[in-house]
Each structure stands twice: as structure tokens, then as C-alpha cells.
Design a protein around this motif. Structure first.
Motif, short mmCIF file in Angstrom:
data_model
loop_
_atom_site.label_atom_id
_atom_site.label_comp_id
_atom_site.label_asym_id
_atom_site.label_seq_id
_atom_site.Cartn_x
_atom_site.Cartn_y
_atom_site.Cartn_z
N GLY C 194 0.88 -1.30 -0.34
CA GLY C 194 -0.21 0.41 -0.46
C GLY C 194 1.21 1.18 0.32
N VAL C 195 1.85 1.34 0.98
CA VAL C 195 2.75 2.37 1.12
C VAL C 195 3.43 2.88 -0.18
CG1 VAL C 195 5.13 3.39 1.72
CG2 VAL C 195 2.92 2.34 3.52
N VAL C 196 3.96 1.37 -1.24
CA VAL C 196 4.65 1.22 -2.29
C VAL C 196 3.81 2.46 -3.91
CG1 VAL C 196 5.65 0.11 -3.85
CG2 VAL C 196 6.19 -0.18 -2.15
N MET C 197 2.50 2.01 -3.06
CA MET C 197 1.95 2.32 -4.18
C MET C 197 1.29 3.67 -4.07
SD MET C 197 -0.35 0.61 -6.63
CE MET C 197 -1.97 1.23 -7.44
N ALA C 198 1.78 3.98 -3.14
CA ALA C 198 0.67 5.45 -2.93
C ALA C 198 1.87 6.43 -3.30
CB ALA C 198 1.05 6.13 -0.99
N LEU C 199 3.67 6.02 -3.00
CA LEU C 199 4.78 6.62 -3.93
C LEU C 199 4.45 6.22 -5.01
CD1 LEU C 199 7.71 5.19 -1.42
CD2 LEU C 199 5.95 7.53 -1.45
N LEU C 200 4.02 5.32 -5.91
CA LEU C 200 4.14 5.25 -7.06
C LEU C 200 2.59 6.70 -7.46
CD1 LEU C 200 4.33 1.07 -8.06
CD2 LEU C 200 6.35 3.00 -7.78
N ILE C 201 1.55 6.39 -7.36
CA ILE C 201 0.86 6.90 -7.42
C ILE C 201 1.18 8.98 -7.22
CG2 ILE C 201 -1.15 8.07 -7.21
CD1 ILE C 201 -2.32 5.22 -6.45
N GLY C 202 1.83 9.06 -6.02
CA GLY C 202 2.98 10.12 -6.31
C GLY C 202 4.00 11.07 -7.37
N SER C 203 4.73 10.13 -7.65
CA SER C 203 5.52 9.72 -8.42
C SER C 203 4.66 10.65 -9.61
CB SER C 203 6.87 8.67 -8.73
OG SER C 203 7.17 8.83 -7.21
N SER C 204 4.13 10.07 -10.23
CA SER C 204 2.74 10.55 -10.97
C SER C 204 2.37 11.85 -11.27
CB SER C 204 2.27 9.15 -11.91
OG SER C 204 1.52 8.59 -10.79
N LEU C 205 1.70 12.03 -10.08
CA LEU C 205 1.10 12.77 -9.74
C LEU C 205 2.41 14.50 -10.38
CD1 LEU C 205 -0.70 12.59 -6.56
CD2 LEU C 205 -1.42 12.85 -9.42
N VAL C 206 3.65 13.93 -9.90
CA VAL C 206 4.52 14.98 -10.52
C VAL C 206 4.05 16.04 -11.79
CG1 VAL C 206 6.93 15.53 -10.66
CG2 VAL C 206 6.19 14.30 -8.35
N ALA C 207 4.01 15.52 -12.32
CA ALA C 207 4.28 16.16 -13.66
C ALA C 207 2.96 17.04 -13.55
CB ALA C 207 3.97 14.67 -15.03
N ILE C 208 1.53 16.42 -13.24
CA ILE C 208 0.34 17.33 -12.81
C ILE C 208 1.50 18.55 -12.57
CG2 ILE C 208 -1.62 17.63 -11.79
CD1 ILE C 208 -1.92 14.61 -13.08
N LEU C 209 1.38 18.26 -11.28
CA LEU C 209 2.61 19.99 -10.47
C LEU C 209 3.37 20.75 -10.83
CD1 LEU C 209 3.00 17.68 -6.67
CD2 LEU C 209 0.83 19.23 -7.50
N THR C 210 4.52 19.90 -11.86
CA THR C 210 4.76 20.82 -12.35
C THR C 210 4.09 20.93 -13.21
OG1 THR C 210 6.68 18.66 -12.62
CG2 THR C 210 6.96 20.49 -14.07
N THR C 211 2.93 21.33 -13.98
CA THR C 211 2.38 21.48 -15.67
C THR C 211 1.81 23.08 -14.41
OG1 THR C 211 2.18 19.78 -16.63
CG2 THR C 211 0.32 21.50 -17.02
N VAL C 212 1.32 22.64 -13.76
CA VAL C 212 0.53 23.98 -12.19
C VAL C 212 1.46 24.72 -12.15
CG1 VAL C 212 -0.80 23.94 -9.94
CG2 VAL C 212 -1.96 22.02 -11.44
N GLY C 213 2.68 24.07 -11.88
CA GLY C 213 3.36 25.26 -10.65
C GLY C 213 3.82 26.02 -12.65
N ILE C 214 3.88 25.66 -13.13
CA ILE C 214 4.09 26.08 -14.63
C ILE C 214 3.78 27.23 -14.55
CG2 ILE C 214 4.20 26.65 -17.11
CD1 ILE C 214 5.64 23.76 -16.80
#
Lengths: 449, 265, 485
Positions: C194-214
Motif C-alpha cells: 500500500g505504501v509503495v502504491m502511494a509512492l507510485l501514485i505520488g510520483s506520477s502526480l509530479v507531472a501534474i504538479l509541474t504543469t500547475v507550477g508552470i
């Protein structure tokens, strides 16, 4: 012939195959022309590549060689160690100015001692033939070995950039006439010194290890800080982008449900891959420096920006590598009761690893050459101090190789053109090594299913 | 001028259109066609049959030098069209293919309009002096391919929008439009449903009035239905060649018999 | 406490946790792993994850928030002196440098902590002593600034201590919690997955965060730009003339014109050469030619843009000036639209050719056969069948190349010049959006001035332009791919 055939069959038939008709000849000519256009396009592209490389290497190779002048001088303890304790800390209070004076006095004398005529040229002019960096180098040498004091030593001092340019053919007698920084008399003296073996050009490690130098002393400018800065940023990119990229790819490729949220992430990634790099620089400036208050010019900020830039590349290649692992492997693992997570981490990921590494190296190579975003986060600043060791060193100011190239090009002295091209050679050598490593990995672990 | 007489005589049904002697084809190191001798008659449908991989399609592609486009293929022996060696150095395959048209296994209309598909050949070979002539050629070819009634109102629509059978007839019309003397068909019905197959077979019967037709087919029934002459290929050899009726009723070679009765293939 | 040490501690504790957790799980079933719900190593894993992940997250958040919090606390002290605007910024910079200098003094043990607490700017020669450690100050140190510097240094030290303690506490708490949960029925595998899964999902959110940041950083700063400078002038004015002392003309048109002109020339070079090269490689070239030419063209794609920029600056620019511009009387500048366009064109050749190569190869062989079978020559087949069939894909490739050209920075910075002009002469120096983003953001002007903030408006324009082109191109290419699937 045509009359006879026309009655039975329409136009082209009935003509012998063995003779080409007018139209076919024309068509074949146009075929050859088209083919030629293609060949010309290929030749043009290759010619452009060759010109690009020869231009850079032709201009930059000389940056790896530097001209030095030999000086015999006695290191006067009274001047350099007033306290007389031979304690480097106390001696450190003596400024380079004093070393400079010592050198300027010793240089004409050592020329005359070697039997070289210094007629018609003032001692100041002779002193100006040395680099302004030379006294500092002498000082460093003395401080590292105080026992030298009082002895007569032989010191190879960096020659001034103009003298170096003359030896390398960049400066001529004619250009010296118009140049306020160098006179023909100095060049003639340089010729005489070279004949006597007092002026030589040798391989210049300092170019790779020294920090940048100011506008007035191109001969002492090096890439040390820039190489360290670039290396730090590559470390940051490697340790952030690789795990995050691989984790994101695993999620998207193996676990993500087919829904709008997944679509959103995918669209985001493909768009980020095409966002101009300078926009990432703006992001870094606004978010990491202005908002979060991280220090400008620091490798940590550069590394973060480059990480965000490289992520799409790594994600795209990692997903391709994961996709290439056949589904039968997954079924086999699931079939013996492994969980989905175990299947991915024990079987799929190791098999995809060579592809992932290749993609990561290529992503790093792309990041290494990136310039524009680093300009915006202040890496253009003039930095002479080496950053400290990681991880704290990540927060110290540093430069980066491609930015150093840009920095060199903005300076007036033509000697910096050679430095800029030389820096590019270093950059290209790094890129070449990374690409060769990627090719090697691909060849070695390539697997056909 | 020698061909004047020849052409005038080339009306009779038994005129030899293509004669192949000792033809060998190699793909790299593979000897794909061995020593094939065959005479193909004008205004006749000739069927090539045989199990898959027997070389019938390869041999067909030799007849208009389509094998030239495959770098590894090498052809030896002599193939003559109207007595002229088509592998002669002076022969331009482009001119040859205008005389020996080809229809492929899968319908492959170009992503252009129906009109442009048919007009493609006449345009590149310069067969029409003006638009009116081109229109006429297109109409004649579409009629010849029994597609005119279905297509006349949608000539400007893309050819890829037609049904499979219509697409294949469009490809036949496209081939007919350059007024070839020989039409090669490489399993033209294998991608079609039975109704479309029936239409194309009917069309082949009509085409025989004008051209020499060579058809490669997988289906023995089809060969029996449409052809007058049949050649049976096996492992790169031409095993037997003769009147279709004879081949199917009294084959001379035991291999032919086995194939026809369904024991090999 | 240095970050390296903290990291070492956390990871070290995690590793110890892994082994302890595994052993505890085993001893709880007296050495018989079959009685456990999960594998022993999965118990270890759960301890490792619980120790490391929360602690590292805290560390990351702390590092991002720390400078900002300290800055706002210190700023209050400096603001009390009545400084505002750029003066405040300068003083804040001084505070930072002084506090770091003091740190260096203490580290060299030329100054003890006690002495420092006693030290006051109006009494001791602060400036002189700081100069010893390489911190050069422009003027004597104001007492308030010095006070603020001392406070900043204290805050940095407290924060560093707190950070170390906090992170260590998190790590230890996680460690203890995870260890205490170990018993034979504990579902360690599900928990750690479960923890690993959360990390995986968190990592794929980086793309969205980057766009939001830009988007957020561009939009916010652009908004504050438009509060200082009328949007109408930005979009409609035909002059670009920034002044240090206000009253600037900041019209985007000269920059947009330069950008489009350079990109146009680049495409004029890259599209025919790239397309013809791709056609030649795909349809004509022998295996040997292909094996040499294809990698050679790909090398062009791997060369960093700064190299192209230098090439434009030292080779192409002077050559164009000496052999074309001056003899033809068209100008005497070595940086010009032509220089930048030509070199950018070279850079785009591999981009166009590799995309076109893919697209040409995706045209089915049946199309070629159909055309050859009718007696078409190769070039006729290419021009009349393959290219029309591949046209949407090629158009997509050209749009992608155009978006590259518009966003390219280093080549134009070094090759195009800095003069904002609306001219038709390609041998004149002109400037582009990206050049001005660099020059406005690396200049010496104050941050909160329209002259600097305009860079964000330019960046937003650039972002919208390239995004539009990309979306359009991807849409066209995708539509085209569907046609043959």
C-alpha cells in the motif's frame, strides 16, 4: 507502325519494350533528379555536422595548451614572511601585490641573465607580458611550501593572453599595432624568448581544473567550478528523476486504471515533453527561488529544474521498456501466486532495466547540455569558489558547463572564443561518453522476445 | 518494323503472349523458382495453383518485374513478352509495367478519390491529352471493372470509403486504365466475401475478351471456374501445365493428383 | 546538523529497522516462517518504509519552507528601519551575507559565540572583520541590519537543530510504530505494498504538479505585470523599448515578428532538407549509406543548442556578413535573422527527418506495390502516393518543429541579436521572445518592475503558442496513425 497498331489497341501498347519512348526518358530523368535532391539533402546535413564540429574543434583545441614564461627569482623572506615564522597562516596576510612586484622585478633580470636583449622595451612592458594571475599562482606555491623562501627558484609563469595569442597565431604584429594591450616590441621579445627556450606552450590541465577568471585574464580561466556544478546537477537529476520517473512509469504502465485522471496525467507528460526549456527556467525562478527561497545560482535549483525537464523523457523511455516485456512473463509470475506488486518488482522491472538505464542516460545527456533554464536561475553569476562537498555543496553557488560557454561568449577579449570552444569540446566529450555508454548497454543487454 | 505483322496477327486466341524459359529465382540463398518453362496465351485466363510457398506468386511477380523492388531477389532465365526479353538491359520496368498490369491480394486503393485512383496510371503514362479524354478513360475503365454504376455519382469521394469488393474492383479498374496487354492477379479474391468474389470472377471472364489474364489462386474451385489454362506449382517447380479441364479431371502427375484431391496443400 | 548526516541517520535507521523487523517477525513464530501472514522480509520492508518515508517527506518540506519562514521573520526587523522596495531587498541581501560571514568567522574560531552576542555594529569593526572571510560589504553595517543578521543566524541554527531533531523523531517514531505492529497475523505485504502504491501514485502526480507550477507562476506574475503596465499596450504597441527609469514601451509585436521570422527561415531550411533526407534514406539509400548517414544525422539531434549558438556566433554569422550581407549592401551585422534561422534550421533537420522517416515507413507497402504495379517510377510513387498518404503526419511533424523553433533560446541569444525591430531584411539583427525573456530576467533591474515582470507575460505567450502547436500536431498525428491501424 503506329497506324497498324492504333486499330487494335490504344496508345502505348504495341511499341517495342526495347526502345525507350520520349516520355519514359523524361520520367527517368525526373526520377534521377529527385534522387539527386535526396542525396544532396543528405550531403548537406552531413556537411553541416562536419562544419559544426570542425569549427568548434578548430577554435577550441588551442584552449588546452597555454604559454608559460620562465622566470628565475629569489624569494625574499623579508618581503614575503615579515614575521619570519614560516607559518603559512601568517604568510597568507601578504597580498599578491607584493608577489607581483617581486616578479616584475625579477623577470627582466632573469631575461638579461639568459642573454636576451631587452633593448627598446621598458620593464613595465616586460612585466605586462605575464598574466595578472601569475603572482597569485606564485603565492599559492609559496604558501604550500614555505621552505622555498630565501631560495632561488625557477618559476613558469602564465603568459599574458595576448602573448599566448601570438604564439597560437591569433595575434599578429599588424594587430598588435592597433592593440593598446600589447605592442610589437613585446611580441618580438616573445620571439626571442621562445628561441631561447624561456617561453613554451604546454598542455594546460589548469583549463579543466581552474575556476573561471575575470574578463582581464582569459589565460587563467578554467572550467573547474562549472564541471563540479554540472556534476552536482547530474547527481541530483539522477537521484530524483530516475526513481520518480520509474515509479510514475510503473504506475501508469502497470497499475493505472483506464480513466480520465490517468488520461490527464498522460496528456500532461506528453505536453511537458514539448514545453520550451526556458519556461522551466521561469518555473524554477518563480517557484524554487522566489517562492521557496532556495539560493540562486545553486546546483540544487538547477538540479530540480533539470529533473522536472528530464522526467518526461525518462518516463517515455521507461514506459517503452516496460511495454517491451512480454505479457507472458507477467502471467507466469501471477500464475504462481505472486502479487501484482511482486510481479512488477521481481520480474518486469529487472527485465526492463537496461532499457530504463539507456533512456535515463540519454535524458541526463540532454540535461547536461541544457543552458537556457539555468541562465534564468542565476547560474550565469561569476563564481570562483568551488562548492563544498555534497550534500551541503548543492546549496553553494556554482556554474555549469554550458552556461560557462555562454558566459565566455559574452566577454570582450577574443581569447575567450577559444575558451568557449574549448569548453564545448569538454562538454561534447562528456556527452560522447554518455552516449557510448548508452549504446554499450543497449547492445549488451538487448533482448529479442 | 517487324512487329507490325506480329501485332496484326496477335488477335487469335492461341497467340503466345508471354513465354518463359528456364526461369530461376533466388531470394538470397534460397532457390525459390526452379527451371520454369511456360507459355501464356493471349486472351486466355491462366491460373497458377499450388500449396502455399510453392512459388506461384513469386513467379507471377517476375512477369512484370515486381521482384526488382526486393533487393535480395535475383531472376535468371528468359521471359519474353511478344518475343522481347523483359529482363533485357534496355527494358525499363516502368514501360513494362504499363503493358503488364497487376492487381494485388488485398485491395490497396490509394488514399485519393475514386476518380484520381483510376486516373493515376493514365496520368503518369501520359495517356490522355486533355481532361475530356481522361474522363473517358476513367469511365471506360470503371465500366470495364463493372463499378461504373456504383461509383459514377461519387467519383470525388475517397476510394478507401468503398466496400472490400468494390475496392478490389476499383483496383482492377485502376490497372485496366493504363490499357495493359496482360493483367496479373495475385489472389485477388482472398480478402473478399463470397458475393464480392463472385462479382470479381464474373469480371475476369469479361476481361478475357481484351487481355491475357494470369491469376494466382488458392482455391481450386476458382481456378476451375475462371481459367482456361492451369499451371500447378509445387516446391518451386512447375509440375504440370495444361488445359484446365485436363488438369482437374485427368492429371498426369501424381503430385497434381494429390493436391487436387486434397492430400497435399 | 548537515543534511548529509540526517539522511545517513534516517537511511541507516531504516536498514536496521529492516533487519530488526525481519528478526522480530521470525522470533514471534519461533523461527517458522510458514506461520507468518507474509514473508519475513516483507515485515522488514514495512519497518523500513515507515521509518524512511515520513522522515524524508518532512525533510523535503522543511527544506522548501525553511528559507521562506526565516526570511519573513527577519524581514520584519529590517522593515522597522523604514526601508521599502528595492532598498529593502538590498538590505535583506546584506543580512544574508553578513550572517553567513559571521558563521564563517565563528567556524574559523576567530570569534566565539560569546563575543558575537556582545558584538554590536556601532562598536566593533564588523566590515573589516567580515572582509577577512571574503564577505565584502559596500558600506558600514547599520545596527538594525546587523541585529537582523544575528537574528537570522540564530534562526538558521535553531532551524537546523529543529530540523535534525524533528526528522530524527519522525524516523524513530515510525520505526517504533512499525516494529510494535509486527505479529504473525499482521498483513505486512499488504501494508508495505500500500505504501509503495502511494509512492507510485505520488510520483506520477509530479507531472501534474509541474504543469500547475508552470501555469501558476506564469499567470500570477503576468497578472502583476498587467497591473503595472496596460495589457492593451503590451498586445498592440509596435515598439519595444525598455527603460531603466520607467516609461518603457513594452509592445510584443517586434519580438513576435522576430520569433516568427527566425522560425520561418529555420523551417525553410529544415523542412525540405529533412524531408528529402528522410525520403532518400527510406526509399533509395543502400544499406551502407543508411548505416552511415542515419547516425550522422542523429548526432545533430544530440548536440546541445549552446553549441549551435556558438557555431552561429563565431562561424556562420561572420561568414554570412562577409560573403552575403556586406557585398549585397544588406547590412553589416554578424548576428541576424538569417544567421539564427540557418543554424536553427540545421538543428531541426534531424527532428524533421526522424519524424518524417517514421511517418513514411508507416505508409503500408501495399501502397507502394500498387503504384509500382501500375508502372509508376519511384519518385512518382513518392510524390503522388506516399507523400499525400503521409501528408497529415508530415504536417504534424512540421508543426512540432515549428514549436521547437519558437521556443528555442540559445541559438537566438547568440545568433539573432538584441535589437527589437520590425524589418523585412533577413540580414538585420532582430530579437525574439526567448532572447528578451533571458535579458529581462538576468538584467539588473528590480524584480517588481514592469521591465522584469514582462518576461513572465512573454513566457506565458510562448507557453500558450507552443502548447497550441503541440496539441494540434499531436491531434493530427494521432488521427493519421488511426487511419492505418
Amino acid at each position: 507502325m503506329t497506324d497498324a497498331t492504333a486499330q487494335n489497341t490504344p496508345a502505348p501498347s504495341g511499341k517495342s519494350l526495347l526502345s525507350l519512348d520520349q516520355r519514359t526518358r523524361r520520367r527517368n530523368a525526373s526520377e534521377r533528379r529527385f534522387r539527386l535532391y535526396g542525396a544532396v539533402a543528405i550531403c548537406l546535413s552531413i556537411a553541416a555536422l562536419v562544419m559544426l564540429l570542425t569549427s568548434v574543434i578548430g577554435n577550441g583545441a588551442s584552449a588546452f595548451f597555454q604559454t608559460y614564461a620562465k622566470i628565475e627569482l629569489t624569494l625574499d623572506p623579508a618581503e614575503l614572511d615579515p614575521e619570519g615564522n614560516r607559518n603559512p597562516d601568517e604568510m597568507g596576510k601578504v597580498t599578491t601585490l607584493r608577489y607581483g612586484n617581486l616578479m616584475k622585478a625579477a623577470f627582466p633580470a632573469s631575461l638579461q641573465a639568459a642573454g636576451i636583449s631587452t633593448e627598446g622595451i621598458s620593464d613595465t612592458e616586460i612585466g605586462d607580458m605575464l598574466s595578472k594571475e601569475a603572482p597569485a599562482q606564485l603565492r599559492d606555491r609559496v604558501l604550500s611550501d614555505p621552505d622555498m623562501l630565501g631560495e632561488s627558484v625557477e618559476f613558469w609563469a602564465l603568459a599574458n593572453g595576448r602573448i599566448d595569442g601570438y604564439i597560437k597565431g591569433r595575434v599578429s604584429m599588424a594587430s598588435a599595432e592597433r592593440d593598446s594591450n600589447v605592442s610589437p616590441a613585446q611580441l618580438q621579445l616573445a620571439d626571442r624568448m621562445r628561441e631561447a627556450g624561456l617561453l613554451t606552450t604546454r598542455f594546460n590541465w589548469d583549463f579543466i581544473t581552474f575556476p573561471d577568471a575575470s574578463e582581464l585574464r582569459p589565460e587563467a580561466a578554467g572550467l573547474g567550478v562549472a564541471i563540479v556544478g554540472s556534476a552536482y546537477m547530474m547527481l541530483i537529476v539522477l537521484f530524483l528523476a530516475l526513481p520518480i520517473g520509474v515509479a510514475a512509469s510503473i504506475y501508469l504502465e502497470e497499475f493505472a486504471p483506464q480513466n480520465r485522471f490517468t488520461d490527464l496525467i498522460e496528456v500532461n507528460i506528453s505536453n511537458l515533453a514539448a514545453v520550451p526549456s526556458i519556461v522551466f527556467g521561469i518555473l524554477g525562478l518563480a517557484v524554487f527561488i522566489n517562492y521557496a527561497g532556495l539560493p540562486a545560482s545553486a546546483p540544487i535549483v538547477g538540479g530540480l529544474v533539470l529533473t522536472l525537464m528530464t522526467l518526461p523523457t525518462i518516463i517515455i523511455s521507461t514506459r517503452a521498456a516496460l511495454k517491451a516485456v512480454p505479457p507472458s512473463i507477467r502471467s507466469a509470475a501471477l500464475g504462481v501466486g505472486a502479487s501484482k506488486m511482486q510481479t512488477v518488482f521481481h520480474h518486469v522491472l529487472p527485465l526492463a532495466m537496461p532499457g530504463i538505464l539507456t533512456g535515463t542516460i540519454l535524458g541526463l545527456a540532454q540535461a547536461l547540455g541544457e543552458t537556457a533554464p539555468l541562465l534564468l536561475i542565476g547560474m550565469v553569476a561569476f563564481v570562483r569558489d568551488y562548492p563544498s562537498w555534497p550534500i551541503d555543496g548543492f546549496f553553494d553557488p556554482a556554474s555549469a558547463l554550458p552556461v560557462q560557454v555562454y558566459n565566455f561568449t559574452t566577454r570582450g577579449d577574443p581569447a575567450f572564443v577559444e575558451r568557449a570552444s574549448g569548453a564545448i569540446i569538454v562538454l561534447l566529450v562528456f556527452l560522447l561518453c554518455m552516449n557510448l555508454l548508452a549504446i554499450y548497454l543497449r547492445r549488451k543487454f538487448e533482448r529479442r522476445w | 518494323m517487324y512487329d507490325m505483322n506480329r501485332v496484326e496477327n496477335a488477335v487469335g486466341q492461341d497467340e503466345i503472349k508471354i513465354s518463359a524459359r528456364k526461369v530461376q529465382v533466388y531470394y538470397g540463398d534460397t532457390h525459390a523458382i526452379k527451371d520454369v518453362d511456360v507459355d501464356i496465351l493471349d486472351k486466355t485466363v491462366t491460373a497458377f495453383i499450388g500449396p502455399s510457398g510453392c512459388g506461384k506468386s513469386t513467379f507471377l511477380r517476375c512477369l512484370n518485374r515486381m521482384n526488382d523492388t526486393i533487393a535480395a531477389a535475383r531472376v535468371e532465365g528468359k521471359i519474353a513478352l511478344d518475343g522481347e526479353d523483359i529482363y533485357d538491359r534496355r527494358v525499363d520496368p516502368v514501360q513494362l509495367r504499363a503493358k503488364v498490369g497487376m492487381v494485388f491480394q488485398k485491395p490497396n486503393p490509394f488514399p485519393k478519390s475514386i476518380y484520381d485512383n483510376v486516373a493515376y496510371g493514365p496520368r503518369i503514362h501520359g495517356l490522355a491529352r486533355n481532361k475530356a479524354e481522361l474522363d473517358e478513360i476513367v469511365e471506360r475503365s470503371l465500366r470495364g471493372a463493372a463499378l461504373w454504376n456504383e461509383a459514377k455519382d461519387r467519383l470525388q469521394e475517397p476510394g478507401t470509403g468503398l466496400s472490400g469488393g468494390q475496392q478490389q474492383r476499383l483496383c482492377i479498374a485502376r490497372a485496366v486504365a493504363t490499357s495493359p496487354e496482360v493483367l496479373l492477379m495475385d489472389e485477388p479474391c482472398s480478402a473478399l466475401d463470397p458475393i464480392a468474389t463472385g462479382q470479381v470472377e464474373e469480371l475476369i471472364e469479361q476481361l478475357r475478351q481484351q487481355f491475357s489474364v494470369v491469376i494466382v489462386t488458392h482455391s481450386m474451385q476458382q481456378a476451375a471456374r475462371v481459367s482456361q489454362k492451369t499451371a500447378f506449382f509445387h516446391l518451386g517447380n512447375l509440375v504440370e501445365y495444361g488445359e484446365t479441364d485436363d488438369i482437374f479431371t485427368k492429371p498426369k502427375d501424381s503430385r497434381t493428383e494429390s493436391y487436387i484431391s486434397g492430400r497435399i496443400g | 546538523m548537515s543534511i548529509g548526516l540526517i539522511l545517513l541517520f534516517v537511511v541507516g535507521l531504516g536498514v536496521i529497522g529492516f533487519y530488526l523487523g525481519r528478526r522480530r517477525a521470525l522470533t514471534s513464530v519461533s523461527g517458522d516462517p510458514r506461520k507468518l501472514h507474509s514473508l519475513p522480509s516483507q515485515y522488514g520492508q514495512s519497518v523500513f518504509l515507515f521509518t524512511v518515508v515520513p522522515a524524508l517527506l518532512l525533510l523535503a518540506v522543511w527544506l522548501l519552507a525553511e528559507p521562506r519562514v526565516i526570511d519573513s521573520r527577519v524581514r520584519g526587523v529590517v522593515e522597522a528601519t523604514g526601508a521599502t522596495g528595492s532598498e529593502l531587498d538590498l538590505k535583506m541581501a546584506d543580512v544574508t551575507r553578513i550572517s553567513e560571514g559571521l558563521d564563517a568567522l565563528v567556524q574559523r574560531s576567530t570569534l566565539t559565540e560569546d563575543q558575537l552576542t556582545q558584538m554590536r555594529a556601532d562598536m566593533a569593526d564588523v566590515r573589516g572583520r567580515l572582509a577577512d572571510v571574503g564577505v565584502a560589504l559596500g558600506s558600514a553595517v547599520e545596527p538594525a541590519v546587523f541585529q537582523a543578521a544575528k537574528q537570522r543566524r540564530a534562526l538558521v541554527q535553531t532551524s537546523s537543530l529543529l530540523k535534525g531533531a524533528g526528522v530524527a523523531l519522525f524516523a524513530i517514531a515510525g520505526f517504533a510504530f512499525a516494529i510494535s505492529r509486527i505479529n504473525p497475523t499482521f498483513r505486512a505485504r499488504n501494508v508495505s505494498e500500500g505504501v509503495v502504491m502511494a509512492l507510485l501514485i505520488g510520483s506520477s502526480l509530479v507531472a501534474i504538479l509541474t504543469t500547475v507550477g508552470i501555469v501558476l507562476s506564469l499567470v500570477f506574475e503576468t497578472a502583476s505585470f498587467f497591473r503595472m503596465y496596460p495589457a492593451k499596450d503590451f498586445f498592440l504597441s509596435l515598439t519595444w523599448n525598455p527603460q531603466f527609469r520607467g516609461g518603457s514601451d513594452l509592445g510584443i509585436w517586434p519580438l513576435l515578428w522576430g520569433t516568427l521570422y527566425v522560425s520561418f527561415i529555420a523551417l525553410l531550411v529544415a523542412v525540405p532538407i529533412g524531408l528529402l533526407a528522410a525520403i532518400y534514406l527510406a526509399e533509395y539509400a543502400s544499406k551502407r549509406v543508411r548505416s552511415v548517414a542515419k547516425p550522422a544525422i542523429e548526432i545533430l539531434a544530440g548536440i546541445p543548442t549552446i553549441v549551435y549558438g556558438l557555431f552561429a556566433l563565431i562561424t556562420v554569422g561572420p561568414a554570412l556578413r562577409d560573403y552575403f550581407a556586406q557585398p549585397l549592401g544588406l547590412g553589416s551585422s554578424s548576428s541576424s535573422v538569417m544567421t539564427a534561422g540557418l543554424v536553427m534550421g540545421i538543428m531541426l533537420i534531424p527532428f524533421v527527418s526522424s519524424l518524417s522517416d517514421d511517418i513514411i515507413n508507416s505508409v503500408p507497402q501495399a501502397m507502394r506495390d500498387g503504384s509500382y504495379g501500375l508502372g509508376a517510377t519511384k519518385s512518382e510513387s513518392i510524390k503522388q502516393v506516399i507523400l499525400p498518404a503521409a501528408l497529415p503526419g508530415v504536417v504534424g511533424a512540421v508543426l512540432l518543429a515549428a514549436s521547437r523553433a519558437i521556443g528555442e533560446t540559445m541559438i537566438v541569444v547568440l545568433g539573432a541579436g538584441a535589437a527589437a525591430k520590425l524589418s523585412l531584411n533577413p540580414f538585420e539583427a532582430m530579437t525574439t521572445i526567448t532572447v528578451k525573456i533571458v535579458s529581462q530576467l538576468t538584467g539588473d533591474t528590480e524584480f517588481a518592475s514592469p521591465e522584469t515582470l514582462v518576461a513572465f507575460a512573454l513566457g506565458l505567450t510562448l507557453f500558450v503558442f507552443t502548447l497550441g502547436l503541440n496539441v494540434l500536431a499531436l491531434y493530427i498525428v494521432r488521427k493519421y496513425r488511426e487511419q492505418y491501424e
